[in-house]
Design a protein around this motif. Sequence first.
Motif, PDB file in Angstrom:
ATOM      1  N   CYS A  14      -5.657  44.886 -47.224  1.00 56.21           N
ATOM      2  CA  CYS A  14      -4.527  45.357 -46.428  1.00 56.21           C
ATOM      3  C   CYS A  14      -4.406  46.858 -46.642  1.00 56.21           C
ATOM      4  CB  CYS A  14      -3.232  44.636 -46.815  1.00 56.21           C
ATOM      5  SG  CYS A  14      -2.575  45.135 -48.405  1.00 56.21           S
ATOM      6  N   HIS A  15      -3.489  47.494 -45.952  1.00 57.67           N
ATOM      7  CA  HIS A  15      -3.320  48.945 -46.031  1.00 57.67           C
ATOM      8  C   HIS A  15      -2.219  49.362 -47.002  1.00 57.67           C
ATOM      9  CE1 HIS A  15      -6.110  49.302 -42.749  1.00 57.67           C
ATOM     10  NE2 HIS A  15      -5.415  48.429 -42.062  1.00 57.67           N
ATOM     11  N   CYS A  16      -1.804  48.489 -47.872  1.00 55.34           N
ATOM     12  CA  CYS A  16      -0.701  48.770 -48.801  1.00 55.34           C
ATOM     13  C   CYS A  16      -1.198  49.240 -50.164  1.00 55.34           C
ATOM     14  CB  CYS A  16       0.173  47.521 -48.968  1.00 55.34           C
ATOM     15  SG  CYS A  16       0.945  46.974 -47.447  1.00 55.34           S
ATOM     16  N   SER A  17      -2.456  49.444 -50.333  1.00 57.34           N
ATOM     17  CA  SER A  17      -3.152  49.830 -51.561  1.00 57.34           C
ATOM     18  C   SER A  17      -3.453  48.641 -52.470  1.00 57.34           C
ATOM     19  CB  SER A  17      -2.437  50.943 -52.343  1.00 57.34           C
ATOM     20  OG  SER A  17      -1.326  50.471 -53.069  1.00 57.34           O
ATOM     21  N   SER A  18      -2.675  47.582 -52.385  1.00 54.81           N
ATOM     22  CA  SER A  18      -2.987  46.349 -53.119  1.00 54.81           C
ATOM     23  C   SER A  18      -2.179  45.215 -52.498  1.00 54.81           C
ATOM     24  CB  SER A  18      -2.643  46.475 -54.607  1.00 54.81           C
ATOM     25  OG  SER A  18      -1.240  46.418 -54.810  1.00 54.81           O
ATOM     26  N   TRP A  19      -2.603  43.979 -52.762  1.00 54.77           N
ATOM     27  CA  TRP A  19      -1.859  42.824 -52.249  1.00 54.77           C
ATOM     28  C   TRP A  19      -0.517  42.681 -52.961  1.00 54.77           C
ATOM     29  CZ3 TRP A  19      -2.641  41.044 -47.710  1.00 54.77           C
ATOM     30  CH2 TRP A  19      -3.912  41.068 -47.146  1.00 54.77           C
ATOM     31  N   LEU A  20      -0.431  43.147 -54.198  1.00 52.01           N
ATOM     32  CA  LEU A  20       0.852  43.103 -54.904  1.00 52.01           C
ATOM     33  C   LEU A  20       1.841  44.071 -54.247  1.00 52.01           C
ATOM     34  CD1 LEU A  20       2.409  41.807 -57.222  1.00 52.01           C
ATOM     35  CD2 LEU A  20       1.585  43.649 -58.701  1.00 52.01           C
ATOM     36  N   LYS A  21       1.369  45.262 -53.885  1.00 53.98           N
ATOM     37  CA  LYS A  21       2.223  46.224 -53.163  1.00 53.98           C
ATOM     38  C   LYS A  21       2.610  45.654 -51.794  1.00 53.98           C
ATOM     39  CE  LYS A  21       2.316  49.623 -56.108  1.00 53.98           C
ATOM     40  NZ  LYS A  21       3.514  49.870 -56.877  1.00 53.98           N
ATOM     41  N   HIS A  22       1.695  44.944 -51.149  1.00 56.39           N
ATOM     42  CA  HIS A  22       1.971  44.295 -49.861  1.00 56.39           C
ATOM     43  C   HIS A  22       3.129  43.301 -50.027  1.00 56.39           C
ATOM     44  CE1 HIS A  22       0.890  42.465 -45.934  1.00 56.39           C
ATOM     45  NE2 HIS A  22       1.135  41.305 -46.536  1.00 56.39           N
ATOM     46  N   TRP A  23       3.053  42.490 -51.083  1.00 54.88           N
ATOM     47  CA  TRP A  23       4.125  41.516 -51.334  1.00 54.88           C
ATOM     48  C   TRP A  23       5.458  42.229 -51.560  1.00 54.88           C
ATOM     49  CZ3 TRP A  23       7.529  40.364 -55.296  1.00 54.88           C
ATOM     50  CH2 TRP A  23       8.218  39.151 -55.165  1.00 54.88           C
ATOM     51  N   GLU A  24       5.446  43.287 -52.354  1.00 52.24           N
ATOM     52  CA  GLU A  24       6.683  44.029 -52.625  1.00 52.24           C
ATOM     53  C   GLU A  24       7.253  44.641 -51.346  1.00 52.24           C
ATOM     54  OE1 GLU A  24       6.255  45.459 -57.233  1.00 52.24           O
ATOM     55  OE2 GLU A  24       5.332  46.731 -55.704  1.00 52.24           O
ATOM     56  N   LYS A  25       6.397  45.234 -50.546  1.00 47.83           N
ATOM     57  CA  LYS A  25       6.836  45.888 -49.300  1.00 47.83           C
ATOM     58  C   LYS A  25       7.501  44.900 -48.348  1.00 47.83           C
ATOM     59  CE  LYS A  25       5.059  48.470 -45.335  1.00 47.83           C
ATOM     60  NZ  LYS A  25       3.860  49.093 -44.735  1.00 47.83           N
ATOM     61  N   PHE A  26       6.872  43.749 -48.144  1.00 43.04           N
ATOM     62  CA  PHE A  26       7.371  42.815 -47.141  1.00 43.04           C
ATOM     63  C   PHE A  26       8.380  41.798 -47.675  1.00 43.04           C
ATOM     64  CE2 PHE A  26       3.557  44.547 -45.206  1.00 43.04           C
ATOM     65  CZ  PHE A  26       4.059  44.913 -43.959  1.00 43.04           C
ATOM     66  N   GLY A  28      10.637  42.848 -50.059  1.00 39.93           N
ATOM     67  CA  GLY A  28      11.788  43.650 -50.449  1.00 39.93           C
ATOM     68  C   GLY A  28      12.163  43.474 -51.914  1.00 39.93           C
ATOM     69  N   VAL A  29      11.240  42.905 -52.710  1.00 42.22           N
ATOM     70  CA  VAL A  29      11.478  42.620 -54.122  1.00 42.22           C
ATOM     71  C   VAL A  29      10.413  43.339 -54.948  1.00 42.22           C
ATOM     72  CG1 VAL A  29      11.597  40.768 -55.852  1.00 42.22           C
ATOM     73  CG2 VAL A  29      12.386  40.331 -53.517  1.00 42.22           C
ATOM     74  N   THR A  30      10.796  43.873 -56.090  1.00 48.50           N
ATOM     75  CA  THR A  30       9.829  44.459 -57.009  1.00 48.50           C
ATOM     76  C   THR A  30       9.243  43.341 -57.868  1.00 48.50           C
ATOM     77  OG1 THR A  30      11.047  46.532 -57.095  1.00 48.50           O
ATOM     78  CG2 THR A  30       9.509  46.112 -58.888  1.00 48.50           C
ATOM     79  N   ALA A  31       7.927  43.280 -57.912  1.00 46.92           N
ATOM     80  CA  ALA A  31       7.262  42.235 -58.697  1.00 46.92           C
ATOM     81  C   ALA A  31       7.545  42.448 -60.180  1.00 46.92           C
ATOM     82  CB  ALA A  31       5.759  42.251 -58.444  1.00 46.92           C
ATOM     83  N   GLY A  32       7.825  41.362 -60.854  1.00 38.53           N
ATOM     84  CA  GLY A  32       8.073  41.402 -62.291  1.00 38.53           C
ATOM     85  C   GLY A  32       7.169  40.411 -62.983  1.00 38.53           C
ATOM     86  N   MET A  33       7.704  39.221 -63.192  1.00 35.61           N
ATOM     87  CA  MET A  33       6.956  38.170 -63.881  1.00 35.61           C
ATOM     88  C   MET A  33       6.134  37.353 -62.869  1.00 35.61           C
ATOM     89  SD  MET A  33       7.985  38.855 -66.845  1.00 35.61           S
ATOM     90  CE  MET A  33       7.442  37.526 -67.882  1.00 35.61           C
ATOM     91  N   CYS A  34       5.091  36.749 -63.371  1.00 38.01           N
ATOM     92  CA  CYS A  34       4.305  35.784 -62.600  1.00 38.01           C
ATOM     93  C   CYS A  34       5.262  34.703 -62.099  1.00 38.01           C
ATOM     94  CB  CYS A  34       3.245  35.181 -63.514  1.00 38.01           C
ATOM     95  SG  CYS A  34       2.253  33.871 -62.794  1.00 38.01           S
ATOM     96  N   VAL A  35       5.070  34.239 -60.866  1.00 39.29           N
ATOM     97  CA  VAL A  35       6.004  33.273 -60.285  1.00 39.29           C
ATOM     98  C   VAL A  35       5.666  31.816 -60.617  1.00 39.29           C
ATOM     99  CG1 VAL A  35       6.714  34.814 -58.418  1.00 39.29           C
ATOM    100  CG2 VAL A  35       4.820  33.212 -58.041  1.00 39.29           C
ATOM    101  N   ASN A  81      11.765  29.537 -56.161  1.00 38.79           N
ATOM    102  CA  ASN A  81      11.458  29.735 -54.740  1.00 38.79           C
ATOM    103  C   ASN A  81      11.216  31.191 -54.352  1.00 38.79           C
ATOM    104  OD1 ASN A  81      11.603  26.963 -54.051  1.00 38.79           O
ATOM    105  ND2 ASN A  81      13.828  27.103 -54.104  1.00 38.79           N
ATOM    106  N   PRO A  82      10.151  31.805 -54.843  1.00 36.51           N
ATOM    107  CA  PRO A  82       9.869  33.198 -54.492  1.00 36.51           C
ATOM    108  C   PRO A  82       9.534  33.332 -53.009  1.00 36.51           C
ATOM    109  CG  PRO A  82       7.970  32.205 -55.532  1.00 36.51           C
ATOM    110  CD  PRO A  82       9.093  31.204 -55.634  1.00 36.51           C
ATOM    111  N   PRO A  83       9.747  34.518 -52.430  1.00 38.72           N
ATOM    112  CA  PRO A  83       9.408  34.693 -51.012  1.00 38.72           C
ATOM    113  C   PRO A  83       7.899  34.659 -50.779  1.00 38.72           C
ATOM    114  CG  PRO A  83      10.312  36.731 -51.938  1.00 38.72           C
ATOM    115  CD  PRO A  83      10.385  35.687 -53.008  1.00 38.72           C
TER     116      PRO A  83
END
Length: 91
Positions: A14-26, A28-35, A81-83
């Motif tokens: 994707c164009h977000c630099s990483s899939w983790l950044k993609h998840w955060e962007k879409f 609206g949550v900052t990733a913390g712990m493994c879900v 129930n993470p997004p």
Amino acid sequence: MKARNINGTSGHTCHCSSWLKHWEKFSGVTAGMCVEKTCTEKAVVGAHVQKEGVLDQSWYILPLCSAHNNKKGEVIELYNNPPFVSANVSV
């Protein structure tokens, strides 16, 4: 809620630099712990998953630690129930 870690998705980008950044962007949550429900490790990747037990075969991104990301094809139980963020970068 449960999800299945998908095999063979490392070539998708994707164009977000990483899939983790993609998840955060879409999400609206900052990733913390493994879900994963019982995990206490930091989420370091945005993992490709499918929802388990539903007809929806779409690909989604969830934040996972390295250990749970490496459990390809396995079902993981999720905490709180993470997004689920679509892995379809054309949306």
